[in-house]
Design a protein around this motif. Structure first.
Motif, PDB file in Angstrom:
ATOM      1  N   GLU A   1      -1.801 -46.276 -36.593  1.00  0.00           N
ATOM      2  CA  GLU A   1      -2.258 -45.956 -35.241  1.00  0.00           C
ATOM      3  C   GLU A   1      -3.102 -47.082 -34.647  1.00  0.00           C
ATOM      4  O   GLU A   1      -3.176 -47.226 -33.427  1.00  0.00           O
TER       5      GLU A   1
ATOM      6  N   ARG B   1      -8.349 -39.567 -36.533  1.00  0.00           N
ATOM      7  CA  ARG B   1      -8.826 -39.985 -35.215  1.00  0.00           C
ATOM      8  C   ARG B   1     -10.345 -40.132 -35.116  1.00  0.00           C
ATOM      9  O   ARG B   1     -10.843 -40.988 -34.369  1.00  0.00           O
TER      10      ARG B   1
ATOM     11  N   GLY C   1      -5.890 -33.582 -36.228  1.00  0.00           N
ATOM     12  CA  GLY C   1      -6.087 -35.029 -36.182  1.00  0.00           C
ATOM     13  C   GLY C   1      -7.476 -35.491 -36.543  1.00  0.00           C
ATOM     14  O   GLY C   1      -7.828 -36.658 -36.323  1.00  0.00           O
TER      15      GLY C   1
ATOM     16  N   ASP D   1      -8.264 -35.157 -29.763  1.00  0.00           N
ATOM     17  CA  ASP D   1      -8.504 -36.226 -28.793  1.00  0.00           C
ATOM     18  C   ASP D   1      -9.457 -35.805 -27.680  1.00  0.00           C
ATOM     19  O   ASP D   1     -10.303 -36.590 -27.240  1.00  0.00           O
TER      20      ASP D   1
END
Length: 208
Positions: free
Chosen positions: A88, A36, A32, A7
């Motif tokens: 998500e 992501r 991720g 992130d």
């Protein structure tokens, strides 16, 4: 949504894709990257294609937003990635997020991100040699080399260099020798994502 190590790197990945048409991302398992990065690039491809859409000659062309194609080496991985990204994104598979594998697909008129296998994209190239709707192609798990992946990368690089410099290519892997790969791709930027390491205690027990 659970915070993951990737992130913190998403803004720099977005900037790199905006400024360069090739990018390498190295990130260990569990950071991720698969779930992501692809959805984070949807607004970037929209931004990059805004001028072309405005200049399009028909309303249909203006309304067709570019796609993000996320390639997985196996069918199970493609379906699983689509399912997790959809969770998500708070949507159902087949809406904004879809997948396309051999003998199975879940894609709708509003699908923007498609998880697929290399074989599916190779077949699509036969009908659409310019990948006109693709804004970015992400080759995930690139360390799992195969003839299909090598052929696909060569075709994508040729399309990009000769016909579509606007096409973005992102290569992702947990373990990748960037020193060898970078020169082959024209020295694109590399984003290296560090994962938190935990101490391991080894204990040996005698069998009873």
């Amino acid at each position: 949504m659970i915070e993951l190590p990737i992130d913190d790197h998403l803004p720099s990945i977005q900037r790199s894709v905006r400024d360069h048409n090739r990018l390498i991302v190295v990130a260990p398992p569990g950071t991720g990257k698969t779930t992501r990065i692809a959805p984070a690039l949807l607004p970037i491809v929209d931004e990059l294609s805004a001028a072309q859409r405005d200049a399009a000659s028909t309303a249909d062309q203006r309304d067709r937003h570019p796609l993000v194609l996320l390639l997985q080496p196996r069918r199970v991985a493609a379906r699983s990635a689509a399912a997790r990204i959809a969770v998500e994104a708070n949507c159902r598979v087949g809406e904004t997020i879809g997948y396309h594998v051999r003998f199975d697909r879940a894609i709708g008129p509003t699908t923007r991100l498609i998880c697929m296998t290399p074989g599916i994209l190779l077949r699509q190239l036969q009908d659409d040699p310019l990948l006109e709707r693709a804004g970015v192609v992400i080759l995930d798990e690139f360390h799992e080399r195969s003839l299909e992946v090598d052929l696909l990368l060569g075709m994508l690089l040729r399309i990009q260099s000769e016909l579509r410099p606007d096409l973005r290519i992102v290569i992702m892997s947990a373990t990748l020798d960037t020193a060898e790969l970078q020169p082959l791709l024209g020295h694109p930027p590399v984003i290296d994502v560090a994962a938190r390491n935990y101490p391991v205690d080894s204990r040996y027990v005698r069998p009873p």
